[in-house]
Design an enzyme around this catalytic site. Structure first.
Site, mmCIF file in Angstrom:
data_model
loop_
_atom_site.group_PDB
_atom_site.id
_atom_site.type_symbol
_atom_site.label_atom_id
_atom_site.label_comp_id
_atom_site.label_asym_id
_atom_site.label_seq_id
_atom_site.Cartn_x
_atom_site.Cartn_y
_atom_site.Cartn_z
ATOM 1 N N HIS A 1 -6.069 2.697 -4.336
ATOM 2 C CA HIS A 1 -6.189 3.392 -2.880
ATOM 3 C C HIS A 1 -6.561 4.521 -2.460
ATOM 4 O O HIS A 1 -6.205 5.162 -1.432
ATOM 5 C CB HIS A 1 -4.658 2.828 -2.288
ATOM 6 C CG HIS A 1 -4.463 2.708 -0.638
ATOM 7 N ND1 HIS A 1 -5.556 1.983 0.082
ATOM 8 C CD2 HIS A 1 -3.412 3.052 0.237
ATOM 9 C CE1 HIS A 1 -4.992 1.916 1.139
ATOM 10 N NE2 HIS A 1 -4.019 2.430 1.377
ATOM 11 N N HIS B 1 3.573 -2.424 3.079
ATOM 12 C CA HIS B 1 3.537 -1.372 2.553
ATOM 13 C C HIS B 1 4.808 -0.729 1.724
ATOM 14 O O HIS B 1 6.158 -1.418 2.261
ATOM 15 C CB HIS B 1 3.664 0.044 3.762
ATOM 16 C CG HIS B 1 2.149 -0.330 4.293
ATOM 17 N ND1 HIS B 1 1.937 -1.096 5.267
ATOM 18 C CD2 HIS B 1 1.121 0.653 4.099
ATOM 19 C CE1 HIS B 1 0.722 -0.937 5.591
ATOM 20 N NE2 HIS B 1 0.269 0.169 4.919
ATOM 21 N N HIS C 1 -5.917 9.044 0.671
ATOM 22 C CA HIS C 1 -5.931 8.102 1.663
ATOM 23 C C HIS C 1 -6.643 8.708 2.807
ATOM 24 O O HIS C 1 -6.168 8.684 4.052
ATOM 25 C CB HIS C 1 -4.456 8.051 2.059
ATOM 26 C CG HIS C 1 -4.126 6.712 2.838
ATOM 27 N ND1 HIS C 1 -4.276 6.774 4.233
ATOM 28 C CD2 HIS C 1 -3.672 5.553 2.455
ATOM 29 C CE1 HIS C 1 -3.937 5.458 4.524
ATOM 30 N NE2 HIS C 1 -3.544 4.818 3.444
ATOM 31 N N ASP D 1 0.715 -1.232 0.059
ATOM 32 C CA ASP D 1 -0.042 0.210 -0.155
ATOM 33 C C ASP D 1 0.751 1.276 0.082
ATOM 34 O O ASP D 1 2.145 1.269 0.502
ATOM 35 C CB ASP D 1 -1.033 -0.028 1.217
ATOM 36 C CG ASP D 1 -2.039 -0.938 1.250
ATOM 37 O OD1 ASP D 1 -2.058 -1.848 0.044
ATOM 38 O OD2 ASP D 1 -2.858 -0.731 2.044
#
Length: 294
Positions: free
Chosen positions: A141, A235, A145, A90
């Site tokens: 995503h 990540h 965010h 991510d």
């Protein structure tokens, strides 16, 4: 005499050329008869399979995503038919992304990268390069965010649509996977993703690499929880990801020795169709407002 010799040579060349032409035409005729299924040739030769070629792999994966969209609220874990795991990353792209990609390539592993729209806009060439890499899958995503479950419907829609637009602007095609920040959704989120044909993807293993617990803790946390069909949260952006970069080869090495294959989320869906149980919004991962980087 010279003229007669030249005439004979010219005639021989013409005959040779004519023979080559006839031979070539004969080859084409025989090939054409075989293609259209001439009964004599097919009966005398091998059993030809004249069916349409198998659909491209991406069509199979897209169909698997479509089935999951219809059946599931949120994907957290796939089935256990095959010993396969999906590693997901991510918050990129970032300067750490090439190091993650290098580790995946070294171990023959595939990975799914859920990218943030604003990060794509900062480094579109990275995303553009990733769209052409085999074994690399890109997902949405959001644009910036935020916690979607705390946002109004129109704000959620703008964030989700903006993430897809950023990906497509950098060359991504057919964006179908969506990772909600912090794993947080509500009924409005799911209505929007359903309308957009997106599959929300959370995780069954949280590496907690965003908390920087140390390389050994990240490795042990992932390896100890691994099972067929797992989806792992890691990540490649959103902060200092040095520990993730150092942990990844050890995760890959240890799980590979256990017989696991590392596939993209869509590949996981094809080989390990997910059960309904455990893949609802209420069964999603736990999170707190202090968790950052998800």
């Amino acid at each position: 005499e010279d003229q007669r010799r030249a005439a004979r040579l010219y005639r021989r060349r013409r005959l040779t050329a004519l023979g080559v032409l006839i031979g070539t035409l004969l080859v084409f005729v025989l090939a054409a008869r075989a293609i259209v299924g001439g009964e004599d040739e097919v009966a005398a030769g091998p059993s030809w399979d004249l069916a349409m070629p198998q659909a491209p792999v991406w069509l199979e994966q897209d169909a698997a995503i479509g089935r999951a969209v219809k059946r599931l609220d949120v994907l957290r874990i796939a089935g256990d038919r095959r010993k396969e795991i999906a590693l997901t990353f991510d918050d990129g792209p970032s300067p750490y992304t090439p190091k993650v990609l290098a580790a995946l390539r070294r171990y023959g592993a595939h990975g799914t990268f859920f990218q943030v729209g604003t990060m794509i806009d900062e480094a579109p060439e990275q995303t553009r390069a990733m769209t052409a890499m085999p074994g690399v899958e890109l997902g949405n995503h959001t644009l910036g965010h935020p916690r979607l479950d705390l946002a109004e419907r129109d704000q959620q829609e703008a964030q989700i649509a903006g993430g897809t637009e950023a990906l497509k602007g950098a060359g991504a095609q057919d964006v179908r996977l969506f990772r909600p920040p912090y794993g947080a959704t509500n009924s409005q989120t799911l209505a929007i993703t359903d309308r957009f044909g997106l599959l929300p993807v959370n995780w069954s293993i949280d590496s907690r690499d965003y908390a920087k617990p140390g390389v050994a803790a990240i490795v042990d946390g992932v390896v100890s929880q691994a099972r067929p069909g797992s989806i792992v949260l890691l990540h490649d952006g959103g902060g200092d990801r040095t520990q993730t970069v150092q942990a990844l080869p050890r995760i890959l090495s240890r799980l590979k020795r256990q017989g696991y294959r590392f596939v993209t989320v869509s590949e996981l869906l094809v080989g390990n169709p997910p059960p309904t149980e455990g893949n609802t919004r209420t069964a999603g991962p736990a999170y707190t407002a202090t968790d950052s980087g998800r």
